[in-house]
Write a protein that holds these residues in place. Structure first.
Motif, mmCIF file in Angstrom:
data_model
loop_
_atom_site.group_PDB
_atom_site.id
_atom_site.type_symbol
_atom_site.label_atom_id
_atom_site.label_comp_id
_atom_site.label_asym_id
_atom_site.label_seq_id
_atom_site.Cartn_x
_atom_site.Cartn_y
_atom_site.Cartn_z
ATOM 1 N N GLN A 246 52.472 51.132 39.995
ATOM 2 C CA GLN A 246 50.971 51.210 40.646
ATOM 3 C C GLN A 246 51.101 52.690 41.353
ATOM 4 O O GLN A 246 49.815 52.821 41.673
ATOM 5 C CB GLN A 246 50.696 50.243 41.293
ATOM 6 N N SER B 233 51.672 48.252 32.162
ATOM 7 C CA SER B 233 51.819 46.932 32.716
ATOM 8 C C SER B 233 51.059 46.421 33.808
ATOM 9 O O SER B 233 50.551 45.713 34.226
ATOM 10 C CB SER B 233 53.425 46.972 33.169
ATOM 11 N N ALA C 61 48.400 43.518 34.052
ATOM 12 C CA ALA C 61 48.568 42.552 35.393
ATOM 13 C C ALA C 61 47.235 42.364 36.074
ATOM 14 O O ALA C 61 47.023 41.439 36.660
ATOM 15 C CB ALA C 61 49.987 42.733 36.120
ATOM 16 N N ASP C 62 46.607 43.489 36.050
ATOM 17 C CA ASP C 62 45.257 43.568 36.832
ATOM 18 C C ASP C 62 44.078 42.819 36.218
ATOM 19 O O ASP C 62 42.921 42.741 36.646
ATOM 20 C CB ASP C 62 44.871 44.875 37.287
ATOM 21 N N GLN D 50 43.178 39.831 35.374
ATOM 22 C CA GLN D 50 42.418 38.939 36.176
ATOM 23 C C GLN D 50 41.554 39.239 37.500
ATOM 24 O O GLN D 50 40.448 39.201 37.663
ATOM 25 C CB GLN D 50 43.322 37.640 36.790
ATOM 26 N N SER E 101 48.029 37.264 32.140
ATOM 27 C CA SER E 101 48.057 38.760 32.184
ATOM 28 C C SER E 101 49.389 39.129 33.291
ATOM 29 O O SER E 101 49.726 40.109 33.004
ATOM 30 C CB SER E 101 46.454 39.155 33.042
ATOM 31 N N HIS E 102 49.490 38.382 34.136
ATOM 32 C CA HIS E 102 50.701 38.744 35.221
ATOM 33 C C HIS E 102 52.197 38.626 34.353
ATOM 34 O O HIS E 102 53.097 39.490 34.237
ATOM 35 C CB HIS E 102 51.207 37.936 36.211
ATOM 36 N N THR E 103 52.226 37.527 33.537
ATOM 37 C CA THR E 103 53.551 37.533 32.622
ATOM 38 C C THR E 103 53.526 38.645 31.556
ATOM 39 O O THR E 103 54.404 39.228 31.515
ATOM 40 C CB THR E 103 53.215 36.276 31.838
ATOM 41 N N GLY F 241 52.119 41.559 31.929
ATOM 42 C CA GLY F 241 52.442 42.891 32.724
ATOM 43 C C GLY F 241 53.873 42.866 32.936
ATOM 44 O O GLY F 241 54.399 43.843 32.870
ATOM 45 N N ASN F 242 54.271 41.809 33.599
ATOM 46 C CA ASN F 242 55.830 41.716 33.862
ATOM 47 C C ASN F 242 56.556 42.145 32.380
ATOM 48 O O ASN F 242 57.562 42.824 32.736
ATOM 49 C CB ASN F 242 56.220 40.339 34.402
ATOM 50 N N TRP G 239 56.479 45.965 32.016
ATOM 51 C CA TRP G 239 57.183 46.315 33.023
ATOM 52 C C TRP G 239 58.804 46.173 32.730
ATOM 53 O O TRP G 239 59.318 47.417 32.806
ATOM 54 C CB TRP G 239 56.894 45.923 34.282
#
Length: 177
Positions: free
Chosen positions: A34, A105, A109-110, A112, A141-143, A145-146, A149
């Motif tokens: 980020q 990533s 993840a962003d 939402q 989205s977080h999953t 994104g992870n 990453w």
């Protein structure tokens, strides 16, 4: 088919240490994607170009095209150097690929929250918000994104390994091409 070079010379012995220095400079961006870096600006240019390139292929590929192109461009260039047997050059481009994957990533993840600053003022123009929303997958989205990453870290480790092999065994990986 383009013929592969018949003989390649080994990489310079100091090339691996130069590569590790570059890795150390990029590590904050790899571990904390980020954060903004010079390569983030380069990624942004290719991200926007990807939208233009994928525009003729429909809305889904148009939206995905930015993220795809910013990752696939350095990956394709890494493949060219790998094909040529230039391990350290391939590794440098794999590092760029890893950094770009890290940026994507964060963007995914962003989806939402839509808190990242975008080129336009409209938060509804967030590519991944639109994509995941149309697929009823915003909660993932977080999953996702992870996962991206994690792939960026794996790609960075592959870059270190490629640089090591390219300098230890020569550009051809210990074989004549």
């Amino acid at each position: 088919m383009i013929p592969r070079p018949a003989a390649l010379h080994p990489a310079h012995p100091w090339a691996f240490w130069t590569f590790l220095t570059a890795l150390a400079l990029l590590t904050p961006g790899l571990l904390h994607p980020q954060t903004w870096s010079f390569l983030s600006g380069v990624d942004l240019i290719f991200h926007e170009a990807g939208h233009v390139l994928f525009m003729p292929f429909g809305e889904t590929l148009y939206l995905m095209g930015g993220s795809l192109f910013q990752v696939l461009l350095p990956l394709a260039l890494a493949g060219v150097f790998l094909w040529r047997g230039e391990g350290v050059s391939c590794a440098a481009l794999l590092l760029w690929t890893a950094q770009s994957l890290g940026n994507v990533s964060v963007y995914v993840a962003d989806a939402q929250a839509r808190l990242l600053p975008l080129l336009g003022d409209d938060p509804d123009s967030h590519d991944w918000w639109q994509l995941l929303g149309s697929w009823n997958a915003l909660a993932a989205s977080h999953t996702l994104g992870n996962l991206l990453w994690f792939l960026s870290i794996v790609t960075a480790l592959a870059a270190v390994w490629t640089a090591y092999i390219g300098t230890r065994f020569g550009s051809t990986g210990g074989r004549n091409a």
